[in-house]
Design a protein around this motif. Structure first.
Motif, PDB file in Angstrom:
ATOM      1  N   GLU A   1      44.715   2.579   2.329  1.00 21.04           N
ATOM      2  CA  GLU A   1      44.757   2.981   0.928  1.00 21.04           C
ATOM      3  C   GLU A   1      45.564   4.273   0.805  1.00 21.04           C
ATOM      4  OE1 GLU A   1      45.078   3.004  -2.509  1.00 21.04           O
ATOM      5  OE2 GLU A   1      43.514   1.480  -2.140  1.00 21.04           O
TER       6      GLU A   1
ATOM      7  N   ARG B   1      36.148   8.891  -7.858  1.00 20.90           N
ATOM      8  CA  ARG B   1      37.399   8.306  -7.344  1.00 20.90           C
ATOM      9  C   ARG B   1      38.581   8.992  -8.007  1.00 20.90           C
ATOM     10  NH1 ARG B   1      36.836   3.160  -8.522  1.00 20.90           N
ATOM     11  NH2 ARG B   1      36.271   2.397  -6.429  1.00 20.90           N
TER      12      ARG B   1
ATOM     13  N   ARG C   1      39.131   8.528   2.680  1.00 19.54           N
ATOM     14  CA  ARG C   1      40.314   7.687   2.437  1.00 19.54           C
ATOM     15  C   ARG C   1      40.055   6.339   3.073  1.00 19.54           C
ATOM     16  NH1 ARG C   1      44.551   5.426   4.654  1.00 19.54           N
ATOM     17  NH2 ARG C   1      43.929   6.144   6.713  1.00 19.54           N
TER      18      ARG C   1
ATOM     19  N   THR D   1      46.936   5.480  -2.308  1.00 18.17           N
ATOM     20  CA  THR D   1      47.011   6.075  -3.641  1.00 18.17           C
ATOM     21  C   THR D   1      45.654   6.455  -4.228  1.00 18.17           C
ATOM     22  OG1 THR D   1      46.993   3.889  -4.696  1.00 18.17           O
ATOM     23  CG2 THR D   1      49.148   4.842  -4.168  1.00 18.17           C
ATOM     24  N   SER D   2      44.611   6.497  -3.414  1.00 19.17           N
ATOM     25  CA  SER D   2      43.315   6.910  -3.949  1.00 19.17           C
ATOM     26  C   SER D   2      42.446   7.519  -2.860  1.00 19.17           C
ATOM     27  CB  SER D   2      42.579   5.732  -4.608  1.00 19.17           C
ATOM     28  OG  SER D   2      42.090   4.837  -3.642  1.00 19.17           O
ATOM     29  N   CYS D   3      41.549   8.399  -3.270  1.00 16.42           N
ATOM     30  CA  CYS D   3      40.541   8.994  -2.396  1.00 16.42           C
ATOM     31  C   CYS D   3      39.214   8.974  -3.134  1.00 16.42           C
ATOM     32  CB  CYS D   3      40.897  10.444  -2.040  1.00 16.42           C
ATOM     33  SG  CYS D   3      42.337  10.631  -0.964  1.00 16.42           S
TER      34      CYS D   3
ATOM     35  N   ILE E   1      47.442  10.875 -12.532  1.00 16.38           N
ATOM     36  CA  ILE E   1      46.212  10.861 -11.739  1.00 16.38           C
ATOM     37  C   ILE E   1      45.059  10.356 -12.607  1.00 16.38           C
ATOM     38  CG2 ILE E   1      44.514  12.265 -10.518  1.00 16.38           C
ATOM     39  CD1 ILE E   1      47.054  12.054  -8.966  1.00 16.38           C
ATOM     40  N   ASN E   2      44.266   9.437 -12.061  1.00 17.71           N
ATOM     41  CA  ASN E   2      43.055   8.965 -12.723  1.00 17.71           C
ATOM     42  C   ASN E   2      41.832   9.531 -11.998  1.00 17.71           C
ATOM     43  OD1 ASN E   2      44.410   7.208 -14.628  1.00 17.71           O
ATOM     44  ND2 ASN E   2      44.798   5.841 -12.895  1.00 17.71           N
TER      45      ASN E   2
ATOM     46  N   ASP F   1      49.729   7.963  -7.693  1.00 18.07           N
ATOM     47  CA  ASP F   1      50.790   8.106  -6.697  1.00 18.07           C
ATOM     48  C   ASP F   1      50.839   9.508  -6.088  1.00 18.07           C
ATOM     49  OD1 ASP F   1      51.537   5.499  -7.118  1.00 18.07           O
ATOM     50  OD2 ASP F   1      53.070   5.990  -8.603  1.00 18.07           O
TER      51      ASP F   1
ATOM     52  N   SER G   1      42.675   8.698  -8.134  1.00 17.03           N
ATOM     53  CA  SER G   1      43.725   7.745  -7.769  1.00 17.03           C
ATOM     54  C   SER G   1      45.026   8.061  -8.505  1.00 17.03           C
ATOM     55  CB  SER G   1      43.280   6.309  -8.083  1.00 17.03           C
ATOM     56  OG  SER G   1      42.963   6.171  -9.454  1.00 17.03           O
TER      57      SER G   1
ATOM     58  N   VAL H   1      48.139  11.539  -5.553  1.00 16.53           N
ATOM     59  CA  VAL H   1      46.754  11.956  -5.330  1.00 16.53           C
ATOM     60  C   VAL H   1      46.613  12.959  -4.186  1.00 16.53           C
ATOM     61  CG1 VAL H   1      46.268   9.955  -3.834  1.00 16.53           C
ATOM     62  CG2 VAL H   1      44.386  11.149  -4.985  1.00 16.53           C
TER      63      VAL H   1
END
Length: 306
Positions: A97, A43, A93, A99-101, A126-127, A47, A45, A49
């Motif tokens: 959603e 994952r 996606r 802000t994450s893929c 980014i996480n 803003d 995630s 991404v």
């Protein structure tokens, strides 16, 4: 590169016998589920991404970066600095959603892909987390008749809301002829799918090799073995692969990359492969031909699958 496929001495018409044998086990209306235990999930995630991934992949992130109220997926590659293939992936996606893929990749390289992403993160918010232990990946065919499809993927997604309520992602496989792709929490299993699908019969075949064989029949590569030439030898024991493929003149025209029963995958030179009446892989006889979805007139230099 483009895909083809091979079988041990069989013609294209005879290869379809596999579908007849496979589908004869199940009644009409049976849904088939294949658990992809050799695939991993990451994952990504934050803003930024989509901008972050856009600079690292070969496809256009805007294909899944839209406002539609449904899940989306696309096939793409990650490359090294020299432009050679590192990893083949599917990026998802989830509906609504922004802000994450979720990235699906070969499970054996999920940590390497994570490090690759971290290397380019710099100061972006980014996480990046591996979530393979939290989720399962399924390939689903709404009916065994779907195995016969020879055209571009147009499988309809049904029971979306029921899957969404359980935190699942469901969408058509972005590649060809491979049904639906479903990502679910670990606790969801076949009895849950049967309940979701109005008690319609849902079947998990005995082994994931059925799905691997299905990919080979359709000429669709997946995972680290298929792209081994572009990887370092430390990433996989190469002794089981790279078997040379010879034509009737004993010229080496390619390399074997994987095999399942009488079907295999390899890297071939197109002109020499298609003009050869007989091919040899070790002590085996083989043949190759164009899959139905491959452009028939376009001249290409290499073929990816044998």
């Amino acid at each position: 590169m483009i895909s083809s496929y091979w079988n041990k001495g069989f013609s294209l018409q005879k290869s379809t016998r596999y579908f007849t044998i496979f589908s004869a086990k199940y009644s009409s209306g049976t849904k088939l589920f294949f658990e992809n235990i050799h695939r991993g999930l990451i994952r990504v995630s934050g803003d930024e991404v989509h901008e972050f991934l856009q600079g690292l992949i070969t496809n256009d992130i805007s294909h899944i970066n839209n406002t539609s109220n449904r899940d989306n997926a696309m096939f793409t590659m990650f490359l090294n600095k020299q432009g050679r293939v590192l990893y083949d992936t599917i990026i998802y996606r989830q509906r609504n959603e922004k802000t994450s893929c979720i990235i699906e990749c070969d499970r054996t390289i999920e940590e390497q892909l994570k490090q690759h992403l971290l290397h380019f993160r710099f100061r972006k918010n980014i996480n990046i987390d591996i979530i393979t232990q939290e989720m399962n990946i399924w390939a689903c065919f709404q009916d065994f008749h779907d195995l016969h499809r020879n055209t571009k993927n147009n499988f309809q997604v049904t029971h979306q809301h029921e899957y969404w309520k359980l935190g699942a992602i469901i969408c058509s496989d972005p590649r060809l002829q491979l049904g639906l792709r479903i990502i679910t929490p670990k606790y969801l299993q076949i009895p849950d799918f049967q309940h979701i699908n109005d008690d319609r019969k849902c079947v998990l075949p005995n082994t994931s090799y059925n799905y691997k064989k299905l990919r080979y029949i359709h000429g669709i590569s997946e995972g680290i073995v298929a792209y081994l030439d572009n990887l370092t030898s430390q990433m996989l024991d190469c002794s089981n692969y790279d078997e040379p493929i010879l034509n009737e003149k004993d010229q080496i025209i390619g390399k074997l990359k994987g095999i399942q029963d009488e079907f295999g995958i390899g890297l071939l030179k197109i002109d020499l492969a298609l003009s050869s009446k007989h091919l040899k892989i070790g002590s085996l006889n083989a043949s190759t031909y164009r899959p139905t979805w491959w452009p028939q007139k376009k001249k290409l230099k290499y073929v990816l699958l044998l």
